[in-house]
Design an enzyme around this catalytic site. Structure first.
Site, PDB file in Angstrom:
ATOM      1  N   LYS A   1      17.573   2.949   1.314  1.00 23.23           N
ATOM      2  CA  LYS A   1      18.198   2.898   2.416  1.00 23.23           C
ATOM      3  C   LYS A   1      19.558   2.150   1.905  1.00 23.23           C
ATOM      4  O   LYS A   1      19.794   0.868   1.977  1.00 23.23           O
ATOM      5  CB  LYS A   1      17.806   2.165   3.372  1.00 23.23           C
TER       6      LYS A   1
ATOM      7  N   LYS B   1       0.688  -1.210  -0.197  1.00 17.39           N
ATOM      8  CA  LYS B   1       0.095   0.050  -0.139  1.00 17.39           C
ATOM      9  C   LYS B   1       0.767   1.296  -0.133  1.00 17.39           C
ATOM     10  O   LYS B   1       0.533   2.317  -0.388  1.00 17.39           O
ATOM     11  CB  LYS B   1      -0.889   0.019   1.443  1.00 17.39           C
ATOM     12  N   GLY B   2       1.945   1.178   0.414  1.00 16.62           N
ATOM     13  CA  GLY B   2       2.856   2.544   0.698  1.00 16.62           C
ATOM     14  C   GLY B   2       3.497   3.273  -0.347  1.00 16.62           C
ATOM     15  O   GLY B   2       3.163   4.473  -0.289  1.00 16.62           O
TER      16      GLY B   2
ATOM     17  N   ASP C   1      14.216  -1.078   1.069  1.00 20.76           N
ATOM     18  CA  ASP C   1      15.072  -1.379   2.287  1.00 20.76           C
ATOM     19  C   ASP C   1      16.269  -2.326   1.821  1.00 20.76           C
ATOM     20  O   ASP C   1      17.356  -2.112   1.441  1.00 20.76           O
ATOM     21  CB  ASP C   1      14.262  -1.972   3.520  1.00 20.76           C
TER      22      ASP C   1
ATOM     23  N   ARG D   1       0.345   6.659   7.483  1.00 16.85           N
ATOM     24  CA  ARG D   1       0.274   6.859   6.200  1.00 16.85           C
ATOM     25  C   ARG D   1       0.129   8.290   5.578  1.00 16.85           C
ATOM     26  O   ARG D   1       0.467   8.667   4.599  1.00 16.85           O
ATOM     27  CB  ARG D   1      -0.312   5.840   5.283  1.00 16.85           C
TER      28      ARG D   1
ATOM     29  N   PHE E   1      13.893   3.893  10.971  1.00 17.43           N
ATOM     30  CA  PHE E   1      12.500   3.723  10.745  1.00 17.43           C
ATOM     31  C   PHE E   1      11.731   4.654  10.668  1.00 17.43           C
ATOM     32  O   PHE E   1      11.545   5.648  11.416  1.00 17.43           O
ATOM     33  CB  PHE E   1      11.984   2.576  11.845  1.00 17.43           C
ATOM     34  N   VAL E   2      11.179   5.105   9.383  1.00 17.57           N
ATOM     35  CA  VAL E   2      10.498   6.414   9.074  1.00 17.57           C
ATOM     36  C   VAL E   2       9.158   5.824   8.601  1.00 17.57           C
ATOM     37  O   VAL E   2       8.609   4.951   8.269  1.00 17.57           O
ATOM     38  CB  VAL E   2      11.257   6.767   7.839  1.00 17.57           C
TER      39      VAL E   2
ATOM     40  N   ASP F   1       3.859   3.123   6.975  1.00 12.17           N
ATOM     41  CA  ASP F   1       3.334   3.001   8.175  1.00 12.17           C
ATOM     42  C   ASP F   1       4.207   2.523   9.310  1.00 12.17           C
ATOM     43  O   ASP F   1       5.051   1.850   9.135  1.00 12.17           O
ATOM     44  CB  ASP F   1       1.997   2.209   7.956  1.00 12.17           C
TER      45      ASP F   1
ATOM     46  N   GLU G   1       7.610   2.842  -6.073  1.00  5.77           N
ATOM     47  CA  GLU G   1       7.594   2.110  -4.975  1.00  5.77           C
ATOM     48  C   GLU G   1       7.681   3.589  -3.775  1.00  5.77           C
ATOM     49  O   GLU G   1       8.275   4.386  -4.410  1.00  5.77           O
ATOM     50  CB  GLU G   1       8.812   1.442  -4.530  1.00  5.77           C
ATOM     51  N   ASP G   2       7.465   3.251  -2.517  1.00  5.27           N
ATOM     52  CA  ASP G   2       7.703   4.251  -1.686  1.00  5.27           C
ATOM     53  C   ASP G   2       9.104   3.956  -0.889  1.00  5.27           C
ATOM     54  O   ASP G   2       9.850   5.161  -0.739  1.00  5.27           O
ATOM     55  CB  ASP G   2       6.861   4.092  -0.457  1.00  5.27           C
TER      56      ASP G   2
END
Ligand code: PRP
Length: 178
Positions: free
Chosen positions: A130, A42-43, A102, A164, A151-152, A158, A98-99
């Site tokens: 990242k 969902k990001g 990682d 979000r 962690f963002v 979320d 994509e958001d």
């Protein structure tokens, strides 16, 4: 909600300005090509919404939803498709939106999955990356921002399905987790 933030990494203005730059680059690179934007739920919803509106012209979108197998952590790299594309991508130029990347394992899997469907090309656009936690080498054509390994949340990202809808990207106060 803003009180739950410890630090703002990216303001709304910074995010939107960078998305505008990426949209301009994308439009130039895909000129005359059959471009399909593919978001990963969902990001990516907010990146997709702002990126496609920042394009100087129109392009269609489609969506995938996936889930990781095994450990339950998102970076297992073994992925199950929950919702597949509605579109046949044969011969088309696919740009995955994509958001965040990682470990890179999710995107690496999605890219190979899409490449197996005979598209003309598959490239990746991500708002955040990242570099410190990358587990696989993954060629990402459009990167909004490289960020440290923190962690963002916000702008689609979320914590337990919350935050979000924040307009900024930031880190959470430790009190939120306790
Ligand atoms: C996030 C993000 C990527 C993935 C990146 O999704 O949208 O899909 O994690 O992680 P990786 O590079 O380590 O594989 P998430 O699983 O949090 O789901 P969501 O988009 O529904 O929040």
């Amino acid at each position: 909600m803003g009180n739950d933030l410890q630090k703002v990494l990216l303001t709304e203005d910074e995010i939107l300005a960078r998305i505008q730059e990426m949209a301009t680059d994308i439009w130039r690179d895909y000129k005359g090509k059959d471009l399909l934007l593919v978001g990963v739920l969902k990001g990516a919803i907010l990146v997709m919404a702002d990126l496609m509106r920042a394009l100087p012209g129109t392009a269609p979108m489609d969506w995938m939803a996936i889930s990781s197998y095994g450990s339950g952590t998102k970076s297992s790299g073994v992925v199950r498709i929950i919702k597949d594309l509605d579109t046949d991508i044969t011969g088309r130029h696919v740009l995955i939106v994509e958001d965040i990347i990682d470990s890179g394992l999710t995107l690496s899997w999605i890219r190979s999955n899409l490449e197996s469907r005979s598209p003309a090309s598959v490239e990746i656009c991500t708002l955040l990356r990242k570099p410190e936690v990358a587990k696989v080498e993954i060629d990402v054509r459009y990167v909004g921002f490289d960020i440290p390994n923190e962690f963002v949340v916000g702008y689609g990202l979320d914590y337990a399905e919350k935050y979000r809808n924040l307009r900024v990207v930031g880190t959470l106060n430790p009190s939120v987790y306790s």
